[in-house]
Design an enzyme around this catalytic site. Structure first.
Site, PDB file in Angstrom:
ATOM      1  N   GLY A  51       4.369 -32.518  -3.874  1.00 14.98           N
ATOM      2  CA  GLY A  51       4.630 -31.685  -2.704  1.00 14.98           C
ATOM      3  C   GLY A  51       3.385 -31.631  -1.840  1.00 14.98           C
ATOM      4  O   GLY A  51       2.474 -32.454  -1.985  1.00 14.98           O
ATOM      5  N   ALA A  53       0.935 -29.683  -2.017  1.00 16.09           N
ATOM      6  CA  ALA A  53      -0.266 -29.515  -2.824  1.00 16.09           C
ATOM      7  C   ALA A  53      -0.581 -30.804  -3.587  1.00 16.09           C
ATOM      8  O   ALA A  53      -1.662 -31.384  -3.427  1.00 16.09           O
ATOM      9  CB  ALA A  53      -0.080 -28.341  -3.775  1.00 16.09           C
ATOM     10  N   GLY A  54       0.370 -31.259  -4.393  1.00 14.00           N
ATOM     11  CA  GLY A  54       0.106 -32.417  -5.236  1.00 14.00           C
ATOM     12  C   GLY A  54      -0.064 -33.703  -4.441  1.00 14.00           C
ATOM     13  O   GLY A  54      -0.915 -34.544  -4.761  1.00 14.00           O
ATOM     14  N   HIS A 275      13.710 -13.664   0.620  1.00 18.09           N
ATOM     15  CA  HIS A 275      13.657 -13.976   2.049  1.00 18.09           C
ATOM     16  C   HIS A 275      14.817 -13.314   2.753  1.00 18.09           C
ATOM     17  O   HIS A 275      15.961 -13.421   2.319  1.00 18.09           O
ATOM     18  CB  HIS A 275      13.717 -15.491   2.242  1.00 18.09           C
ATOM     19  CG  HIS A 275      13.303 -15.918   3.608  1.00 18.09           C
ATOM     20  ND1 HIS A 275      14.072 -15.684   4.702  1.00 18.09           N
ATOM     21  CD2 HIS A 275      12.194 -16.550   4.044  1.00 18.09           C
ATOM     22  CE1 HIS A 275      13.451 -16.162   5.769  1.00 18.09           C
ATOM     23  NE2 HIS A 275      12.309 -16.698   5.393  1.00 18.09           N
ATOM     24  N   ARG A 339       8.668  -9.893   5.146  1.00 16.85           N
ATOM     25  CA  ARG A 339       9.900 -10.261   4.459  1.00 16.85           C
ATOM     26  C   ARG A 339      10.420  -9.226   3.492  1.00 16.85           C
ATOM     27  O   ARG A 339      11.618  -8.952   3.466  1.00 16.85           O
ATOM     28  CB  ARG A 339       9.623 -11.528   3.660  1.00 16.85           C
ATOM     29  CG  ARG A 339       9.337 -12.645   4.564  1.00 16.85           C
ATOM     30  CD  ARG A 339       8.964 -13.864   3.824  1.00 16.85           C
ATOM     31  NE  ARG A 339       8.911 -14.909   4.826  1.00 16.85           N
ATOM     32  CZ  ARG A 339       8.578 -16.146   4.575  1.00 16.85           C
ATOM     33  NH1 ARG A 339       8.258 -16.510   3.365  1.00 16.85           N
ATOM     34  NH2 ARG A 339       8.568 -17.019   5.541  1.00 16.85           N
ATOM     35  N   LEU A 450       2.519 -23.243   3.105  1.00 19.63           N
ATOM     36  CA  LEU A 450       2.140 -24.607   3.489  1.00 19.63           C
ATOM     37  C   LEU A 450       0.631 -24.671   3.631  1.00 19.63           C
ATOM     38  O   LEU A 450      -0.029 -25.618   3.205  1.00 19.63           O
ATOM     39  CB  LEU A 450       2.822 -24.998   4.802  1.00 19.63           C
ATOM     40  CG  LEU A 450       4.351 -24.919   4.792  1.00 19.63           C
ATOM     41  CD1 LEU A 450       4.917 -25.429   6.122  1.00 19.63           C
ATOM     42  CD2 LEU A 450       4.928 -25.736   3.654  1.00 19.63           C
TER      43      LEU A 450
END
Ligand code: FAD
Ligand code: HEM
Ligand code: HEM
Ligand code: SF4
Ligand code: F3S
Ligand code: FES
Lengths: 642, 247, 253
Positions: A51, A53-54, A275, A339, A450
Site C-alpha cells: 500500500g 506505506a509498504g 466514518h 468523524r 495517506l
C-alpha cells in the site's frame, strides 16, 4: 470468560530524542547510524504490503540499495487497499496563506486524536507532510490544479484551513500508483523482488529478533520461508473484523496478529474510526460497505425529519420540518465536525426513530442548496464520480433526491506498538502505515492516513531502519525457529481443510461482525462489552469445530484464505473488547456510554487514561503495558466543536 | 422482488487443465445485490456441498482496485457502461436470465483458475518505463513547476486506468494498447515526464509486444468496455510518442 | 437463497487453452519494424500512398466521359509523363513500382499483425461477443483487404493487360473499358461494384485510422476525421462507379 488481563511493566522509553520538538526529527536523522553503501546489498529487508506505506518503503529501500523482498496478497502491488482512498492528503504547505503551518497541523492532529497520540511523532508527521507533496508531484501524481497552474487544496473534516491536496475523488489511487510505479522501477532494477499473491502467515523470530516470514503462495499453495535482516509490516488496518466495513474484502489482521503472537505488542486495539458518510446497508447479502468521500460534507447538508417515524419522501418534507442537526448542535463546525462526532450524531438521531430509508438506518446528505448556489455543473465537476457511484449502488439519483448515508467502520487507529523509530517490541520488526498505532491517537483526522503512510514509507522508515541495519547483517537464522513457525502454519491449514463442518467461514465472519458492531461499535458499555466477551470465545470455539472449507491446500483456494483470516479476527476481536472494556473513559473513536458529559459528548478521563495501552500476548490472557502520554506543547483540553 | 438465474460459468481447475462451462441455477437473487455478491451466495452453497467455490478476483468491491473482471454475456465487465464487475448490480438483469461468465481471454493473461487470470504482464509493461525516476527526498518544491490545468486534467483522465485488463479482453487483437497508452499519456502530458518521454514510449511498446499482446487496429472495443472510460486518443498519443522516439 | 447446480454440463466446446501457460519470456525485441506500432505505421503510410493513387486514378477515369480521344490521350500521357526529362514510361514505372511496394508492405504488415493477433487471442468467447464500438467497417478490414487484392489482380488482367478483356491486349484503353463493361457482361460490373464497396468500407475506417496510427488524431479531431473519411470514401466509390455504370447503361459507348 476472558475479560481478565494482567498488568505488566510500563513502557518508559519511546526513543524520541529530547529537546525542542522542532529539532527532534533532525536530531534523530543525524544520530541514526549510516550504512556503508557497499554493505547495503548484503542487507536483506522484507516488506509485507504494497500500500502507500509498504509500496513507498520498498521502493525507497530499494533505491537506497538494500536487498528488498516484498509481498502482497493481490495479483499486483498496485491494488493495495490504499487505492480506494478518495478524499485527499493533508500537508502543511500553507500554499493558500490561510494561516496553516507545521505547528497548526501538529496541533490539529493532536487535538483531533483527542490527546491520545504522541507529540513527537505527530510533529514529525507534520514536518514531513511537506516533502510528501513534493515527492508525489515529481513522480507525476496529477493533483488537482487551479487555472494558474498551481496546486488546488480543500478543507476537510476537523480543520479550518485548506490543506488537503486531492486528485478528484481518487487521491489514494493516484498516490498509490506513484508509489507503485516507483516500486516497479526498483523491481526492474533488481533491487526489489516482488511476490504477488503471497500471503504472510507467520513471523520468524530467532534469537529475539524478527528474521523473516512464512508465506503461502496463493496460486500453488506452497508454504515458503523467507529470511532477512529486518522485517517491515505494512499490511494495513483490521477494520474487517466487523465483517462490514469500507475496507477491501481482503484486508485482514493476519500479518500483525501473527507478529503479536510472536511478541510484538498491540496498542490501542479498540480505537476504531466509524466514518459518517457511507452508503447504508441494503440487505443481508451485503458484502462490504462503500464510503462516500467525506469531502461531500463540504457542500452537502445533513438532516433528518424533525418528527420520529416520518416516512414521507424527502421532497415532501418542508424546510421547517427538517432538522439540520449538525448545524444546530455544532454551529462553529456544522457539517464539518470530526468523524466520530458526526457518526455518533447520526446514530443518535436514528436511535430516536428519525432515521430515513430501509430499516431507518440512514440520514440525508442533501445537495439541493449546493446545486442552487453553485449550479449543477459545478457540483458535478466536484463530486461527479461520487454521485455516479452512489447512483450505481442504490439506483437513486442524488441530483434529484438527497443521498442517504450512514456510518460504517472505516479505519483502525490501533495497531502494533512502535517506538519513535517505528520499531515494534520485537527488535528488527518495523511496522508502518495503518498497521501501526502511531500517529492518530484515538481518532484520525480526514486525509491524514495517506499522509502518515507515505511519511512512514518514503521518509521515516528508510532513515530509522538504517540505524538497525547498520549493526547487521545478522547472520544465519536458527533452523528450528523457522521450522517451528512453518509447522504451525501447516497445522492450521490442515485443521481447516479436514474439519468438514457445516458452516462457511463467511457465515462465522458475518456473525462475529454483528457482535462487534452491536457491542463494540460506535457506542460501548461495560455491559455490551462483557456480552461480546462472552459470545466471541463461544463462537470461536464453534468456528474451529464446525467451519467447512472445501478444496485442497495446494491450489488457489479462496475458501481457505478466508477461513484463515477469520480465525485471526476472532482472537483480535477479543483483545479489542478487552481493551475497550478496560478503558472506561470515552476518547475519540472509543465512546463509552458511561463516560459522557451533560450534552452527550465524549468525556475523557485524563487522570487515569492518558496512556497508550500496549498489549502483550500471553497464554494466560493479555498483559497490559502502559506508555504514559505527556503533553508539553499542546495543552490538554476537552475537545469542543460547538 | 427476487429473481432466478441460470449461470453458465467457466470452470478450470488450474493453468494446465482443460476447462469447461458449467451450469448453475441460482434462486432468490435480490436486485440490490452486486454481481459479486450474487456469486458469493452461490459460492457459499458450493463450499457447503464440498465443492470448490468459483474462484474470481476481487478486492475493493467499489470499482477502483481493478482486481475484479469477468466477461459477462460476451462483454468485459458486463453490458453496463463505465462499470466494473463489482459495481454491476443485479437490477440490470432480467428474471430468469441466462448469464454466461468467462475469464478474460488473451494469451498473455493465462487462466490461473476458473475466472482468475494472471495479469502480471501489465506490471512488466510498467517496469519497462511507466514511471518517473525520482528518489525519495530529492524532489523540488511542488510549486516550482506550474502545470496548465488542461494538461493536469488530461493527465489525470489517463491516469485513472485501474489496470483491470478489460481492454485486452475486449480487443479482437488481444492488444494492451489502451492500458499502455494510458500510462504513456499520463506521464507525457506532464512537464515532469518529459526527460524520460522518448525512452519510456519505446520501452513500454516493445515490452507490450514481448508479452505477446496483439497490435492495435483501432477497433475501439477497448475504450467501449473500459470501466474508467480511458479515451482512444491516448493510443494516438502513444503512437505519436513512439514514432517521435523511433525516428 | 438457494442455488442448485448441474455439475459438469458442458455447454460449449472450448479448446483447452493448451500452451497459454506462460512465464515472463524475455522479450524478443525486433526494433521498429518488429514492433506492432512500427508495422502499423508502415500500414498507414503505404495505405496513404495507395489512397493518393486512387484519387488520381479516379480523376483519370472520369476523363472517359470526355470521349475516347481524351481518355486515350490521358492514358498515353501517363506513359509520357516526365518526358523529355525522363525517358518514356519511367515515371509511370516508378509509380507502379511504388504501388507494388506499397501493396506488398501493406499486406506484409496486415498479415503479421493478424498473426500476432490470433496468437494473442487463441481462445474464443463462448458467448457471442457483441461489438460495442466504431461501427461495422472496422470488422471488414482483413477480409475486405483480401477481396480488394483479388479484385486488383482481376482488374489488371482485365483493363491493364487486357488478358481478361474481350477487346484484348491490343485494344486502346477506351475500347477495353467500353467492351469490358458492356451490358452483356453485367457480372463484371457487379464484381466491380462489390469490390468498390469493399474499398469504400476499407477506407471509411482506414482513413481516420491512419491518422490515429500516426499519432495525428485526438479526441477533438475524431469527428471531423471520421466525417472526412466517410466523405472521401463515398466520393471515391461514386467517382469510380459512375464509369462502369455509365458504360453498362450505354451512356459511354
Ligand atoms: C474507502 C476508504 C477511503 C479512504 N480515504 C482516505 C482519504 O481520503 N485520506 C486518507 O488520508 N485516508 C483515507 N483512507 C485511509 C487510508 O486509505 C488507509 O489508512 C491507508 O491507505 C492504509 O495504507 P497502508 O499502506 O497502511 O495499507 P494498505 O493500503 O491497506 O495495504 C496493505 C497491504 O498489505 C498487504 N497485506 C495485507 N495483509 C497481508 C498478508 N497477510 N500477507 C501479505 N500481504 C498482506 C496487502 O496486499 C496490501 O498490499 C481511506 C480508507 C478507506 C477504506
Ligand atoms: C489497394 C488498396 C488498399 C488501400 C487503399 C488500403 C488502405 C488502407 C489504409 C489507409 C489503412 C489504414 C492504416 C491505419 O489504420 O493505420 C489500411 C488498413 C488496413 N488495410 Fe488496407 N488498403 C488496401 C489494401 C489492403 C489489402 C490488399 C489488405 C489485405 C491484405 C489490406 C488490409 C488492411 C488492414 C488489415 C488494415 C488494418 C486496419 C487498421 O489499421 O485499422 N488493405 N488500409
Ligand atoms: C471501377 C472503376 C475502375 C475503372 C474503370 C478502372 C479503370 C482502369 C483502367 C482503364 C486501367 C488501365 C490504365 C492503363 O493501362 O493505361 C486501370 C489500371 C489500374 N487500376 Fe483501375 N479502374 C477502376 C478501379 C480501380 C480500383 C478500385 C483499383 C484499386 C483498388 C484500381 C487499380 C488499378 C491499378 C493498380 C491499375 C494499374 C495502373 C498501372 O498500370 O500503373 N482500379 N484501371
Ligand atoms: S485502460 Fe481501461 S480497461 Fe484497460 S486496464 Fe485500464 S481501466 Fe482497465
Ligand atoms: S480494441 Fe484493440 S484494436 Fe486497438 S483500439 Fe482498442 S486496442
Ligand atoms: S473489486 Fe476492485 S475494481 Fe472491482
Amino acid at each position: 470468560m476472558s475479560t481478565g488481563y494482567t498488568e505488566g511493566e510500563p513502557i518508559r522509553d519511546t526513543k524520541a530524542p529530547e529537546g525542542p520538538i522542532e529539532d527532534r526529527w533532525e536530531k534523530r536523522k543525524f544520530s541514526a547510524k549510516l550504512v556503508n553503501p557497499a554493505n547495503k546489498r548484503k542487507l536483506h529487508v522484507i516488506v509485507v504490503g504494497t500500500g502507500l506505506a509498504g509500496g513507498s518503503a520498498a521502493a525507497t529501500l530499494g533505491e537506497l540499495g538494500y536487498n528488498v523482498t516484498s509481498f502482497c496478497y493481490q495479483d499486483t502491488p498496485r491494488r493495495a487497499h490504499s487505492i480506494a482512498a478518495q478524499g485527499g492528503i493533508n500537508a502543511a504547505k500553507n500554499y493558500r496563506g490561510d494561516g496553516d503551518s507545521i505547528y497548526r497541523l501538529f496541533y490539529d492532529t493532536v487535538k483531533g486524536g483527542d490527546f491520545r497520540a504522541r507529540e513527537s511523532n505527530v510533529y514529525r508527521l507534520a514536518q514531513v507532510s511537506v516533502n510528501i507533496i513534493d515527492q508525489a508531484v515529481a513522480q507525476g501524481v496529477p493533483f488537482a490544479r487551479e487555472y494558474g497552474g498551481l496546486l488546488d487544496t480543500r478543507s476537510f473534516g476537523g480543520a479550518q484551513v485548506s490543506r488537503t491536496f486531492y486528485a478528484r475523488g481518487q487521491t489514494g489511487q493516484q498516490l498509490l500508483l506513484g508509489a507503485y510505479q516507483a516500486l516497479e522501477r526498483q523491481i526492474a532494477a533488481g533491487t526489489v523482488k516482488m511476490h504477488t499473491r503471497h500471503e504472510m502467515l507467520d513471523l520468524i523470530v530467532s534469537d529475539g529478533r524478527a528474521r523473516g516470514v512464512i508465506v503461502r503462495d496463493m496460486v500453488t499453495g506452497e508454504i515458503e520461508r523467507h529470511v532477512a535482516d529486518a522485517v517491515v509490516l505494512a499490511s494495513g488496518g483490521y477494520g474487517n473484523v466487523f465483517f462490514l466495513s469500507t475496507n477491501a474484502k481482503g484486508c485482514n489482521t493476519t500479518a500483525i496478529w501473527r507478529a503479536h503472537r510472536r511478541g510484538a505488542m498491540f496498542a490501542n486495539p479498540c480505537y476504531t474510526q466509524i466514518h459518517p458518510t457511507c452508503i447504508p446497508v441494503s440487505g443481508d447479502h451485503q458484502s462490504k460497505l462503500t464510503l462516500m468521500s467525506e469531502s461531500l460534507r463540504n457542500d452537502g447538508r445533513v438532516w433528518v425529519p424533525l418528527k420520529a417515524g416520518d416516512t414521507r419522501p424527502a421532497s415532501a418534507i418542508p424546510e421547517e420540518e427538517r432538522d439540520y442537526y449538525l448545524e444546530r448542535i455544532y454551529p462553529a463546525f456544522g457539517n464539518l465536525v470530526p468523524r466520530d462526532i458526526a457518526s455518533r450524531a447520526a446514530k443518535n438521531v436514528c436511535d430516536e426513530g428519525r432515521g430515513v430509508g430501509p430499516g431507518g438506518l440512514g440520514v440525508y446528505l442533501d445537495f439541493a442548496d449546493a446545486i442552487r448556489r453553485l449550479g449543477r455543473e459545478a457540483v458535478e465537476k466536484k463530486y461527479g464520480n461520487l454521485f455516479e457511484m452512489y447512483e450505481r449502488i442504490t439506483g437513486e439519483d442524488p441530483y434529484a433526491q438527497p443521498m442517504r448515508i450512514y456510518p460504517a467502520v472505516h479505519y483502525t487507529m490501533g495497531g502494533l506498538w512502535v517506538d519513535y523509530d517505528l520499531q515494534s517490541t520485537i527488535p528488527g520488526l518495523f511496522v508502518i502505515g495503518e498497521a501501526n498505532f502511531s500517529d492518530h491517537g484515538a481518532n484520525r483526522l480526514g486525509a491524514s492516513a495517506l499522509m502518515q503512510g507515505l511519511s512512514d514509507g518514503y521518509f521515516v522508515l528508510p532513515t530509522t531502519i538504517g540505524d538497525y541495519l547498520a549493526n547487521g547483517p545478522y547472520g544465519e537464522v536458527d533452523e528450528d525457529d523457522v521450522t517451528e513457525a512453518e509447522a504451525e502454519v501447516r497445522q492450521k491449514i490442515e485443521k481447516l481443510l479436514t474439519n468438514n463442518g457445516t458452516r462457511t467461514a463467511d457465515s462465522y465472519h458475518r456473525e462475529l461482525g454483528r457482535i462487534m458492531w452491536e457491542y463494540c461499535g460506535m457506542e460501548r458499555t461495560e455491559e455490551s462489552l462483557r456480552k461480546a466477551l462472552e459470545r466471541i470465545p463461544e463462537l470461536r470455539e464453534e468456528f474451529w469445530q464446525n467451519v467447512k472449507v472445501s478444496g485442497e491446500a495446494d491450489e488457489l483456494n479462496q475458501a481457505l484464505e478466508r477461513a484463515g483470516r477469520v480465525g485471526d479476527f476472532f482472537d483480535l476481536a477479543e483483545l479489542m473488547c478487552i481493551d475497550a472494556l478496560h478503558r472506561t473513559e470515552s476518547c475519540g473513536g472509543h465512546f463509552r456510554a458511561e463516560s459522557q458529559d451533560a450534552d452527550g459528548e465524549a468525556l475523557r478521563d485524563d487522570e487515569n487514561f492518558s496512556y497508550v495501552a500496549a498489549w502483550e500476548y500471553g497464554e494466560q490472557g493479555p498483559i497490559l503495558h502502559k506508555e504514559d502520554l505527556d503533553y508539553e506543547y499542546v495543552k490538554m483540553s476537552q475537545r469542543s466543536y460547538k | 422482488m427476487s429473481m432466478n438465474l441460470t449461470l453458465k460459468v467457466w470452470r478450470q481447475k488450474g493453468p494446465k487443465d482443460k476447462g469447461r462451462m458449467v451450469n448453475y441455477r441460482v434462486e432468490d437473487v435480490s436486485p440490490d445485490m452486486s454481481f459479486l455478491e450474487m456469486l458469493d451466495v452461490l459460492n457459499e452453497r458450493l463450499i457447503l456441498e464440498g465443492d470448490d467455490p468459483i474462484a474470481f478476483d476481487h478486492d475493493c468491491r467499489e470499482g477502483i482496485c481493478g482486481m475484479c473482471g469477468m466477461v459477462i454475456n460476451g462483454v468485459a465487465h458486463g453490458e453496463q457502461v463505465a462499470t466494473t464487475t463489482c459495481q454491476l448490480h443485479m437490477r440490470h438483469f432480467e428474471d430468469n436470465a441466462v448469464i454466461t461468465i468467462e475469464p478474460w481471454r488473451a494469451a498473455p493473461f493465462p487462466v490461473v483458475k476458473d475466472l482468475v487470470v494472471d495479469r502480471s504482464a501489465f506490471d512488466r509493461i510498467i517496469q519497462a518505463g511507466g514511471f518517473i525516476s525520482v528518489p525519495a527526498g530529492s524532489a523540488p518544491d511542488a510549486h516550482s513547476v506550474p502545470v496548465k490545468k488542461v494538461d493536469a486534467d488530461a493527465a489525470f483522465d489517463a491516469a485513472t486506468c485501474i489496470g483491470c485488463g478489460a481492454c485486452v479482453a475486449a480487443c479482437p487483437n488481444g492488444s494492451a494498447s489502451l492500458f499502455t497508452a494510458a500510462k504513456i499519456t499520463h506521464l507525457s502530458l506532464l512537464p515532469q515526464g518529459q526527460p524520460e518521454r522518448d525512452s519510456r514510449a519505446v520501452a513500454m511498446v516493445e515490452q507490450m509486444d514481448a508479452e505477446g499482446f496483439g497490435g492495435c487496429t483501432n477497433t475501439g472495443e477497448c475504450t467501449a468496455v473500459c470501466p474508467k472510460g480511458i479515451p482512444l486518443d491516448t493510443i494516438a498519443q502513444m503512437n505519436h510518442d513512439y514514432l517521435r522516439a523511433a525516428k | 437463497m438457494t442455488a442448485t447446480i448441474e455439475r459438469g454440463s458442458a455447454t460449449a466446446s472450448v479448446n483447452p487453452p493448451a500452451d497459454t501457460v506462460k512465464t515472463a519470456k524475455p522479450g524478443r525485441k525486433g526494433g521498429f519494424l518488429g514492433s506492432s506500432n512500427g508495422k502499423k505505421a508502415v500500414m498507414a503510410i503505404t495505405g496513404a500512398v495507395m489512397v493518393l493513387f486512387l484519387i488520381g486514378h479516379m480523376a483519370g477515369n472520369l476523363k472517359s466521359f470526355a470521349g475516347a480521344e481524351s481518355f486515350n490521350a490521358y492514358a498515353a500521357f501517363l506513359r509520357t509523363m516526365g518526358e523529355p526529362i525522363l525517358p518514356h514510361r519511367v515515371l509511370l514505372t516508378v509509380v507502379e513500382v511504388a504501388l507494388v511496394v506499397a501493396v506488398a508492405l501493406h499486406m506484409w504488415s496486415a498479415i503479421s499483425l493478424a498473426r500476432r493477433a490470433s496468437k494473442a487471442r487463441p481462445v474464443k468467447y463462448a458467448a457471442r461477443r457483441k461489438s460495442r464500438a466504431n461501427g461495422y467497417a472496422v470488422h471488414t478490414m482483413r477480409y475486405g483487404g483480401v477481396i480488394i487484392v483479388l479484385f486488383v489482380i482481376y482488374h489488371l488482367l482485365d483493363l491493364t493487360f487486357g488478358a481478361a478483356n474481350p477487346a484484348g491486349g491490343g485494344a486502346t484503353p477506351y475500347d477495353r473499358l467500353v467492351e469490358g463493361f458492356a451490358p452483356s457482361r453485367w457480372w463484371v460490373t457487379l464484381f466491380y461494384v462489390l469490390a468498390l464497396v469493399m474499398v469504400g468500407l476499407h477506407l471509411r475506417h482506414g482513413l481516420w485510422s491512419a491518422f490515429q496510427t500516426l499519432g495525428l488524431a485526438s479526441s477533438r479531431s475524431y469527428r471531423p476525421l471520421k466525417a472526412v473519411a466517410a466523405g472521401l470514401s463515398a466520393l471515391l466509390v461514386i467517382g469510380f462507379l459512375v464509369v462502369p455504370v455509365a458504360v453498362a447503361i450505354g451512356v459511354i459507348k
